[in-house]
Structure formats: structure tokens, C-alpha cells
Scaffold this motif. Sequence first.
Motif, PDB file in Angstrom:
ATOM      1  N   TYR A  41     -61.017 -11.704 -10.653  1.00  0.00           N
ATOM      2  CA  TYR A  41     -61.545 -12.266  -9.415  1.00  0.00           C
ATOM      3  C   TYR A  41     -62.810 -13.044  -9.711  1.00  0.00           C
ATOM      4  O   TYR A  41     -63.463 -12.824 -10.731  1.00  0.00           O
ATOM      5  N   GLN A  42     -63.131 -13.973  -8.832  1.00  0.00           N
ATOM      6  CA  GLN A  42     -64.397 -14.680  -8.889  1.00  0.00           C
ATOM      7  C   GLN A  42     -65.443 -13.744  -8.286  1.00  0.00           C
ATOM      8  O   GLN A  42     -65.359 -13.422  -7.108  1.00  0.00           O
ATOM      9  N   PRO A  43     -66.414 -13.265  -9.069  1.00  0.00           N
ATOM     10  CA  PRO A  43     -67.336 -12.253  -8.551  1.00  0.00           C
ATOM     11  C   PRO A  43     -68.340 -12.813  -7.554  1.00  0.00           C
ATOM     12  O   PRO A  43     -68.784 -13.953  -7.673  1.00  0.00           O
ATOM     13  N   LEU A  66     -56.087 -15.877 -10.983  1.00  0.00           N
ATOM     14  CA  LEU A  66     -57.107 -15.518 -10.004  1.00  0.00           C
ATOM     15  C   LEU A  66     -56.476 -15.492  -8.615  1.00  0.00           C
ATOM     16  O   LEU A  66     -55.452 -16.142  -8.382  1.00  0.00           O
ATOM     17  N   PRO A  67     -57.092 -14.774  -7.677  1.00  0.00           N
ATOM     18  CA  PRO A  67     -56.561 -14.737  -6.312  1.00  0.00           C
ATOM     19  C   PRO A  67     -56.656 -16.101  -5.633  1.00  0.00           C
ATOM     20  O   PRO A  67     -57.589 -16.868  -5.875  1.00  0.00           O
ATOM     21  N   ALA A  68     -55.699 -16.351  -4.756  1.00  0.00           N
ATOM     22  CA  ALA A  68     -55.703 -17.582  -3.963  1.00  0.00           C
ATOM     23  C   ALA A  68     -54.994 -17.317  -2.634  1.00  0.00           C
ATOM     24  O   ALA A  68     -54.133 -16.439  -2.533  1.00  0.00           O
ATOM     25  N   MET A  76     -52.670 -12.804  -0.061  1.00  0.00           N
ATOM     26  CA  MET A  76     -53.301 -13.207  -1.313  1.00  0.00           C
ATOM     27  C   MET A  76     -52.250 -13.202  -2.416  1.00  0.00           C
ATOM     28  O   MET A  76     -51.455 -12.265  -2.520  1.00  0.00           O
ATOM     29  N   THR A  77     -52.223 -14.265  -3.210  1.00  0.00           N
ATOM     30  CA  THR A  77     -51.344 -14.352  -4.363  1.00  0.00           C
ATOM     31  C   THR A  77     -52.208 -14.700  -5.577  1.00  0.00           C
ATOM     32  O   THR A  77     -53.382 -15.055  -5.434  1.00  0.00           O
ATOM     33  N   PHE A  78     -51.636 -14.604  -6.763  1.00  0.00           N
ATOM     34  CA  PHE A  78     -52.380 -14.875  -7.992  1.00  0.00           C
ATOM     35  C   PHE A  78     -51.839 -16.137  -8.637  1.00  0.00           C
ATOM     36  O   PHE A  78     -50.624 -16.287  -8.806  1.00  0.00           O
ATOM     37  N   HIS A  79     -52.773 -17.046  -9.005  1.00  0.00           N
ATOM     38  CA  HIS A  79     -52.395 -18.339  -9.567  1.00  0.00           C
ATOM     39  C   HIS A  79     -53.175 -18.612 -10.844  1.00  0.00           C
ATOM     40  O   HIS A  79     -54.350 -18.251 -10.957  1.00  0.00           O
ATOM     41  N   GLU A  80     -52.517 -19.292 -11.755  1.00  0.00           N
ATOM     42  CA  GLU A  80     -53.155 -19.704 -13.003  1.00  0.00           C
ATOM     43  C   GLU A  80     -54.077 -20.885 -12.717  1.00  0.00           C
ATOM     44  O   GLU A  80     -53.843 -21.672 -11.803  1.00  0.00           O
ATOM     45  N   GLY A  81     -55.114 -21.024 -13.503  1.00  0.00           N
ATOM     46  CA  GLY A  81     -56.024 -22.154 -13.374  1.00  0.00           C
ATOM     47  C   GLY A  81     -57.434 -21.708 -13.030  1.00  0.00           C
ATOM     48  O   GLY A  81     -57.670 -20.569 -12.633  1.00  0.00           O
ATOM     49  N   ASP A  82     -58.351 -22.633 -13.207  1.00  0.00           N
ATOM     50  CA  ASP A  82     -59.750 -22.353 -12.898  1.00  0.00           C
ATOM     51  C   ASP A  82     -59.979 -22.380 -11.398  1.00  0.00           C
ATOM     52  O   ASP A  82     -59.240 -23.032 -10.647  1.00  0.00           O
ATOM     53  N   ALA A  83     -61.004 -21.697 -10.964  1.00  0.00           N
ATOM     54  CA  ALA A  83     -61.364 -21.655  -9.543  1.00  0.00           C
ATOM     55  C   ALA A  83     -62.126 -22.930  -9.191  1.00  0.00           C
ATOM     56  O   ALA A  83     -63.353 -22.978  -9.237  1.00  0.00           O
ATOM     57  N   PRO A  99     -47.105 -22.303  -8.919  1.00  0.00           N
ATOM     58  CA  PRO A  99     -46.367 -21.121  -8.464  1.00  0.00           C
ATOM     59  C   PRO A  99     -47.176 -19.843  -8.705  1.00  0.00           C
ATOM     60  O   PRO A  99     -47.876 -19.742  -9.714  1.00  0.00           O
ATOM     61  N   PRO A 100     -47.072 -18.883  -7.789  1.00  0.00           N
ATOM     62  CA  PRO A 100     -47.779 -17.615  -8.006  1.00  0.00           C
ATOM     63  C   PRO A 100     -47.160 -16.850  -9.170  1.00  0.00           C
ATOM     64  O   PRO A 100     -45.966 -16.969  -9.437  1.00  0.00           O
ATOM     65  N   LEU A 101     -48.005 -16.088  -9.859  1.00  0.00           N
ATOM     66  CA  LEU A 101     -47.553 -15.265 -10.973  1.00  0.00           C
ATOM     67  C   LEU A 101     -47.839 -13.800 -10.667  1.00  0.00           C
ATOM     68  O   LEU A 101     -48.821 -13.480  -9.999  1.00  0.00           O
ATOM     69  N   ALA A 102     -47.002 -12.919 -11.178  1.00  0.00           N
ATOM     70  CA  ALA A 102     -47.199 -11.481 -10.997  1.00  0.00           C
ATOM     71  C   ALA A 102     -47.913 -10.928 -12.224  1.00  0.00           C
ATOM     72  O   ALA A 102     -47.335 -10.891 -13.313  1.00  0.00           O
ATOM     73  N   PRO A 103     -49.160 -10.495 -12.076  1.00  0.00           N
ATOM     74  CA  PRO A 103     -49.877  -9.936 -13.220  1.00  0.00           C
ATOM     75  C   PRO A 103     -49.370  -8.535 -13.561  1.00  0.00           C
ATOM     76  O   PRO A 103     -48.834  -7.835 -12.704  1.00  0.00           O
ATOM     77  N   ASP A 104     -49.553  -8.153 -14.826  1.00  0.00           N
ATOM     78  CA  ASP A 104     -49.256  -6.772 -15.201  1.00  0.00           C
ATOM     79  C   ASP A 104     -50.537  -5.970 -15.464  1.00  0.00           C
ATOM     80  O   ASP A 104     -50.481  -4.774 -15.709  1.00  0.00           O
TER      81      ASP A 104
END
Length: 177
Positions: A41-43, A66-68, A76-83, A99-104
Motif C-alpha cells: 500500500y501507499q503509506p 498496489l490497491p486501486a 478495491m482491486t490490486f494493479h501493477e504499476g507505480d502509484a 487488469p487486476p491481479l490476485a496477490p499471494d
Amino acid sequence: MRARRKDYAASLAPSLRIALEGEVARILEPLLFAAKVVAAYQPMKEELSPLPALEMARAMGKTTVLPAFAARDSRMTFHEGDATAAGPWGLLQPPIDSPPLAPDLVLVPLIACDLLGNRIGMGQGHYDRALEGLRGQATLVGIGWDFQLLADTFAADPWDQPLHAFAAPSGLTEFST
């Protein structure tokens, strides 16, 4: 706990804060190594930053997300890339068009957690809703300052998603969730 977290973070010299956040990344290294997709997450100013751990994951060749949010009322979904894109909650996020990715492995912000893995977040339920779909597929690790792990337990709501572990500068505490 919010006030305590704010006061504590403000009391840290910048060099000490960087060292403590780097220590958390070092503590997380085995989990990062085992993961394929790492979410963080972006703190906010007073939160312990997971960004050194995210940088370590990238250096290991891991995919980081990161969340988006597509809109304020979206999940909220998780996406690759910089904030770099403005999100609907006033925080920077990765562009939502990938596309959203599922983190492990998910590094989760918190106000506090207890020794059962119950987490107190910011109160909007964004993480609980997003993590519900990842239960059983991802390791959920709360990130915070040492005092944010409470010895006293508290009641969880039915929708709360328990953590598997808590990482702080003093070490990793695993829960039996």
C-alpha cells in the motif's frame, strides 16, 4: 491508537525511521521470496512504510501490485504499476486500466491487531472486502510499529478478515488463523 501511531511516527528521526522500515523488509524477506505477486500500500504519513519490502520484492523479480479503485463505491482491486494516477479517495494509485491481479502475499495497513490476527483498519472495510476473495489464496501480513500488536484480544466482526501474521521492526509474529 491513531493518535499514538501519529505521535510515534512524528518522534522518529528520518534516519531511524528508514532503518526501522528497512528492518521490516529484511524480516519479510522469506515471505517475499516465496511469493509470486506481492501487494502493499501507499503509506500515509504515520504508517510504517511497506515500500522498502516492495522494492526488495521487485529486486527478487516478483510482480508487485498496489490497491486501486475504479470509483468511490467500487471494490478495491490490486494493479501493477507505480502509484501515479489520482484515485477517487484522494490517494495516488496505479492506473486502473491494467487488469487486476490476485496477490499471494498482501502487506496490510492497520491501526492495531491482536494475537489472534484480528485487525482494526481505518473503518471503511475496503481491505476486508478485497481480502475476502483472497482468503485461502494469499498470506495476509499486517505491517506496523511494534506497539500496534496488542496483547489483549478484541471481538472481530463477521466480515473482518483475520491476518496470518504481523510484521514490525522487532520481528514477525505468526497467528494460527
